[in-house]
Structures are given as C-alpha cells and as structure tokens.
Design a protein around this motif. Structure first.
Motif, PDB file in Angstrom:
ATOM      1  N   CYS A 309       0.820  -1.217   0.000  1.00 10.40           N
ATOM      2  CA  CYS A 309       0.000   0.000   0.000  1.00 10.40           C
ATOM      3  C   CYS A 309       0.851   1.265   0.000  1.00 10.40           C
ATOM      4  O   CYS A 309       0.478   2.273  -0.602  1.00 10.40           O
ATOM      5  CB  CYS A 309      -0.936  -0.005   1.215  1.00 10.40           C
ATOM      6  SG  CYS A 309      -2.210  -1.295   1.150  1.00 10.40           S
ATOM      7  N   ILE A 310       2.026   1.213   0.671  1.00 10.86           N
ATOM      8  CA  ILE A 310       2.913   2.377   0.696  1.00 10.86           C
ATOM      9  C   ILE A 310       3.538   2.603  -0.677  1.00 10.86           C
ATOM     10  O   ILE A 310       3.506   3.716  -1.215  1.00 10.86           O
ATOM     11  CB  ILE A 310       4.008   2.209   1.767  1.00 10.86           C
ATOM     12  CG1 ILE A 310       3.399   2.262   3.169  1.00 10.86           C
ATOM     13  CG2 ILE A 310       5.076   3.293   1.616  1.00 10.86           C
ATOM     14  CD1 ILE A 310       4.384   1.927   4.278  1.00 10.86           C
ATOM     15  N   ASN A 312       2.597   1.573  -3.642  1.00 10.94           N
ATOM     16  CA  ASN A 312       1.625   1.912  -4.687  1.00 10.94           C
ATOM     17  C   ASN A 312       0.776   3.134  -4.344  1.00 10.94           C
ATOM     18  O   ASN A 312      -0.121   3.498  -5.100  1.00 10.94           O
ATOM     19  CB  ASN A 312       0.722   0.709  -4.965  1.00 10.94           C
ATOM     20  CG  ASN A 312       1.472  -0.439  -5.602  1.00 10.94           C
ATOM     21  OD1 ASN A 312       1.757  -0.407  -6.796  1.00 10.94           O
ATOM     22  ND2 ASN A 312       1.812  -1.447  -4.821  1.00 10.94           N
ATOM     23  N   LYS A 313       1.079   3.756  -3.170  1.00  8.68           N
ATOM     24  CA  LYS A 313       0.374   4.971  -2.750  1.00  8.68           C
ATOM     25  C   LYS A 313      -1.146   4.796  -2.794  1.00  8.68           C
ATOM     26  O   LYS A 313      -1.886   5.642  -3.292  1.00  8.68           O
ATOM     27  CB  LYS A 313       0.806   6.169  -3.614  1.00  8.68           C
ATOM     28  CG  LYS A 313       2.276   6.521  -3.464  1.00  8.68           C
ATOM     29  CD  LYS A 313       2.662   7.701  -4.351  1.00  8.68           C
ATOM     30  CE  LYS A 313       4.075   8.182  -4.074  1.00  8.68           C
ATOM     31  NZ  LYS A 313       5.103   7.151  -4.309  1.00  8.68           N
ATOM     32  N   LEU A 314      -1.607   3.642  -2.293  1.00  7.98           N
ATOM     33  CA  LEU A 314      -3.037   3.317  -2.364  1.00  7.98           C
ATOM     34  C   LEU A 314      -3.808   3.735  -1.115  1.00  7.98           C
ATOM     35  O   LEU A 314      -5.026   3.781  -1.128  1.00  7.98           O
ATOM     36  CB  LEU A 314      -3.209   1.803  -2.583  1.00  7.98           C
ATOM     37  CG  LEU A 314      -2.705   1.263  -3.933  1.00  7.98           C
ATOM     38  CD1 LEU A 314      -2.880  -0.252  -3.987  1.00  7.98           C
ATOM     39  CD2 LEU A 314      -3.450   1.915  -5.092  1.00  7.98           C
ATOM     40  N   GLY A 315      -3.108   4.007  -0.004  1.00 15.09           N
ATOM     41  CA  GLY A 315      -3.820   4.385   1.213  1.00 15.09           C
ATOM     42  C   GLY A 315      -4.777   3.307   1.665  1.00 15.09           C
ATOM     43  O   GLY A 315      -5.936   3.579   1.992  1.00 15.09           O
ATOM     44  N   THR A 442      -8.538   8.286   4.608  1.00 13.64           N
ATOM     45  CA  THR A 442      -7.102   8.155   4.431  1.00 13.64           C
ATOM     46  C   THR A 442      -6.506   7.636   5.735  1.00 13.64           C
ATOM     47  O   THR A 442      -6.944   8.035   6.813  1.00 13.64           O
ATOM     48  CB  THR A 442      -6.467   9.522   4.084  1.00 13.64           C
ATOM     49  OG1 THR A 442      -7.078  10.019   2.897  1.00 13.64           O
ATOM     50  CG2 THR A 442      -4.963   9.400   3.870  1.00 13.64           C
ATOM     51  N   ILE A 446       0.867   7.423   7.848  1.00 14.50           N
ATOM     52  CA  ILE A 446       1.478   6.669   6.747  1.00 14.50           C
ATOM     53  C   ILE A 446       2.993   6.758   6.853  1.00 14.50           C
ATOM     54  O   ILE A 446       3.566   7.859   6.868  1.00 14.50           O
ATOM     55  CB  ILE A 446       1.020   7.199   5.371  1.00 14.50           C
ATOM     56  CG1 ILE A 446      -0.505   7.119   5.237  1.00 14.50           C
ATOM     57  CG2 ILE A 446       1.692   6.431   4.235  1.00 14.50           C
ATOM     58  CD1 ILE A 446      -1.050   7.707   3.956  1.00 14.50           C
ATOM     59  N   GLU A 448       6.973   6.463   5.730  1.00 14.83           N
ATOM     60  CA  GLU A 448       7.693   6.822   4.508  1.00 14.83           C
ATOM     61  C   GLU A 448       8.108   5.564   3.752  1.00 14.83           C
ATOM     62  O   GLU A 448       8.296   4.516   4.343  1.00 14.83           O
ATOM     63  CB  GLU A 448       8.937   7.646   4.861  1.00 14.83           C
ATOM     64  CG  GLU A 448       8.634   8.992   5.508  1.00 14.83           C
ATOM     65  CD  GLU A 448       9.890   9.741   5.885  1.00 14.83           C
ATOM     66  OE1 GLU A 448      10.988   9.194   5.670  1.00 14.83           O
ATOM     67  OE2 GLU A 448       9.774  10.862   6.417  1.00 14.83           O
ATOM     68  N   ASP A 449       8.290   5.722   2.443  1.00 11.79           N
ATOM     69  CA  ASP A 449       8.803   4.608   1.636  1.00 11.79           C
ATOM     70  C   ASP A 449      10.291   4.465   1.903  1.00 11.79           C
ATOM     71  O   ASP A 449      10.977   5.467   2.178  1.00 11.79           O
ATOM     72  CB  ASP A 449       8.537   4.892   0.147  1.00 11.79           C
ATOM     73  CG  ASP A 449       8.712   3.639  -0.699  1.00 11.79           C
ATOM     74  OD1 ASP A 449       9.014   2.569  -0.131  1.00 11.79           O
ATOM     75  OD2 ASP A 449       8.572   3.751  -1.939  1.00 11.79           O
TER      76      ASP A 449
END
Length: 450
Positions: A309-310, A312-315, A442, A446, A448-449
């Motif tokens: 999810c992180i 692919n920035k899918l939240g 949201t 979240i 960080e990558d």
C-alpha cells in the motif's frame, strides 16, 4: 401533550425523515465515506431517543394514535438498513458461448495469488466465448489445481454444452498432435503473453509443442487499453485448432459486461465460477455451527500489505485502532452479534483488534476457523475426501464463508476481497452495507517509503 411539546415532536419527526432520506442516498452512493454514513445513523438514533424522552411523560395517554412515528421506526430501519442489493438481471448484457468442438483456447494464468488466477480464468472464459472456442483448464503442474476448489462440470451444465475441458481431457483428445498451434499474445510488454522463460519451460515440460510468441498490437500490462468484443474478435480470431493468448488478468475488455451479476456469458445458473459443492456445504455447516444467519465477515489483509500500500500509494493499510473504529461502525449498523475473521494477520494484531471492537460494553466476538478437531463434524466432508489441510481448499472455504455473510467488509486493493464481492454480487447476497475497511478515509498515519 402541551403545544410546545407537540411542536417539538413535529420538528423532530421532520428532521428524522430528512436524515432517513440522506442516509438512503448515502448508502446508494459508491463513494460515500463510511464515517459519514455512520454519523447520519448516530444522529437518527439520537433523534429517536429525544422523541422517546418526550413521549415517556405521556405513556398513560393516547400517544399511540399520534402520527409522529413510534419506536418501531428505528427498529425497522435497523432491519432494513443492510438490505440486499437488487440485481436487475433483466438488463444484463450477455454473449452466447457456442464453441466449435475442435477449436480450443489454452488458458494460461501466472499472476501472483490464487484469486488473480481465478479472475484470469474468468476472463479467459469470456475470450473463449467471443472466439467460439472450448476453454482448456491449465494443468496443476503449471498452475493451481482448480479441480480441488471448483466444479468444472458445473460450468458446462450452466451453459448447456461442453465449453470447458480439463487439461487431462484435452491431452486425451490431442495426444497425437499435442501442441499449441498459435500464440497470439494479448500483452506485448514487458514480456509477450506476460510469460517468462521459466513458465515456457514448464509448458514444454508437459509435452506441449510451443510456437513463437507473437502479438497483434502494442499492449502494456501496467497501462492496459480499454478493448471491445469486436477488438478481440478481429485481432484474435483464427482457424488454428489450438491457440493461447497468455495471462489476461490485467486485460480491460468490456468491463461493464464483466462486472454484471452473473458475468458477461449467457447461462442458467447464478454464476459460472463458484466453489465446489463440497466447499459450499462445508461452509454452510461451519456457519450453522459457529455463526448463525446474521454475521459480518471481515477480510483483514495484513501480511505484505503494508509495503504494497505504501509503494503503490493506495492508502489501503490502516492502523489497528483506525480500522477497528471503521469496522465497529459497520457492525453497529448491521446489528450483527459476531464477526467472521478471514485474515493473515499476526495474533498480536488480531488480539488488539478484538479488544477495540466493543459495542454496548462488550467486545464483539471475532471467529476464525479452528484447528482440526475430530469432535467437531462441520469439516468432516473435507476430511473424508482428502481435502483437509490443502491451502487452496482452506482459502476457498474462507472466501465462501465471507461470501455467504449478511454483510461483508473487505480490504481495498486485495483480489481476494474482489472475488468475494463478485460471488456476493452473483449469488445475490450483496448488502447495501458491504464496504471496504475505512472506505473513503485516508490512513491517519502513513510511514515513509524506504
């Protein structure tokens, strides 16, 4: 009642009706936030409570005749709030599957998890119907053993003719000329037919003769173009006896047809791809033993999902407290006494989740499938048929129990969840309260990558 009290009751009733209208509208809107819907429900409950306080001082009077709506309104609302979704089968677009008995489409599915393979197989069926071909189910030596979780003959019975054959049946018919005559790759990039050398070697290991992989167009896996039935018929039509088109999990062909209840192919059943009869019966026995008719099913995907999810920035990965709050709101609306939990989460996570889902001062039970116990008979059929302990069967049983629930909460971004939604839609068990975990929200934190 005094005039001021009568006026108050009238205004409260007007407010209640408007809130009910807003709630019904929100439930019918795809992008409605779970939080907004639940807040409306809370306000209706508060409104009803105020009405009861005003009426309580006049219980001895002729209050029941007053047209303010009694306490049953919210009870009726509660029972109808999570009603079934109408299927509207009469408007379904469909194609007849009438294949030539000597023309085959060889199914190839290589995309990650089991649910991806089932979705790929479903799309292959659509392609086979468009091209007028019999579909060959992949061998368990290069794919999952579909015969352990699906009733292949069910598909033929539903369509009313032989449209699907097992790999073994195909081999028996074609053993003197065991080959794929033509590879017409749906995807050209990053690899033709979305196949790597290892899978090609596995196909050759079956004794198949494999031709050169060719593609009629430029089509990328990560940027799939919307295609039509005419596109498929034009580009993949062929008189060769056996063709293959590679993995089509990511193919985007007539999506509005595919997502209909029952799918895009004409048949006389609720759905073509469904769990085997043994798995369905075992699911029913589990439900009768542990859950009862009214339960919420939760697919709580965790393992590997944080990074997915992180990146692919899918939240789609929520902290346990945030997820618990969202789940609690759905369970409250569904008035369900128990939750069936399908998850790959660690006990540390499920334990915290259980402690946070509290309604009316008590934790809502989270039920999972227990370890095999000879004293319990709900899984006896699997044991007798040698299917116990099979990870494919266990996953399909999980999926079936979720699909039979009164309300289902899934994990956004998971194909396991999407296949459950498909089954619920096709079986007619889909509820207006079905949702993704924290839909419209949201994650409140979240990472960080890396």
């Amino acid at each position: 009642m005094r005039e001021s009290e009568l006026r108050s009751m009238y205004l409260l009733r007007e407010q209640q009706l408007r809130l009910l209208a807003l709630l019904n509208h929100s439930l019918g809107t795809e992008n409605s936030s779970e939080l907004i819907v639940s807040e409306i429900y809370k306000q209706i409950s508060l409104n009803q409570e105020i009405q009861q306080v005003l009426l309580s001082a006049h219980k001895g009077g002729n209050v029941s005749d007053m047209r303010f709506g009694g306490g049953d309104d919210l009870v009726n609302l509660g029972s109808n709030l999570c009603g079934k979704v109408e299927q509207n089968l009469g408007a379904r677009k469909k194609i007849e599957w009438t294949p030539r008995s000597d023309r085959y489409l060889f199914a190839i599915c290589v995309s990650r998890q089991r649910s991806n393979h089932l979705i790929c197989l479903e799309k292959h069926m659509f392609f086979a119907a468009i091209l007028g071909r019999v579909l060959v189910i992949p061998s368990h030596k290069v794919d999952y053993q579909f015969s352990r979780v699906l009733d292949i003959e069910h598909i033929n019975k539903c369509v009313g003719r032989k449209v699907v054959v097992t790999f073994e049946e195909f081999h028996e018919v074609k053993k003197k000329n065991f080959r794929i005559n033509k590879f017409i790759c749906y995807f050209s990039s990053p690899d033709r037919c979305y196949l790597d050398e290892d899978h090609v070697k596995k196909l050759k290991g079956l004794g198949l003769s494999i031709p050169k992989l060719e593609s009629p167009w430029h089509e990328e896996v990560k940027n799939s173009t919307k295609r039509t039935v005419k596109d498929i018929d034009t580009k993949f039509g062929s008189d060769d006896e056996v063709i293959a088109i590679g993995d089509v999990f990511f193919a985007d062909v007539e999506k509005d047809w595919v997502i209909q209840p029952g799918g895009p192919i004409a048949h006389k059943c609720k759905t073509l791809i469904e769990p085997s009869g043994l798995i369905i019966l075992t699911a029913q026995r589990f439900i009768q033993t542990f859950l009862g008719r009214d339960y919420v099913a939760l697919h709580f995907r965790r393992h590997g999902f944080l990074k997915f999810c992180i990146v692919n920035k899918l939240g789609c990965f929520y902290s346990i407290p945030q997820a618990a709050n969202c789940i609690k709101l759905v369970v409250q609306r569904a008035k369900a006494p128990v939750i069936y939990l399908s998850t790959d989460a660690a006990k540390s996570e499920t334990g915290l989740l259980h402690s946070l889902i509290v309604l009316d001062g008590r934790p809502v039970p989270l039920v999972t499938k227990p370890a095999r116990n000879s004293a319990e008979k709900w899984d006896a059929l699997l044991y007798r048929h040698g299917l116990e302990g099979d990870s494919q069967v266990e996953a399909m049983l999980d999926k079936t129990i979720c699909a039979m629930s009164s309300v289902f909460i899934g994990s956004s971004g998971s194909t396991f969840t999407e296949d459950i939604f498909r089954l619920r839609k096709d079986w007619g068990s889909a509820s207006t309260c079905d949702s993704y975990i924290c839909k419209g929200e949201t994650p409140n934190f979240i990472a960080e990558d890396e």
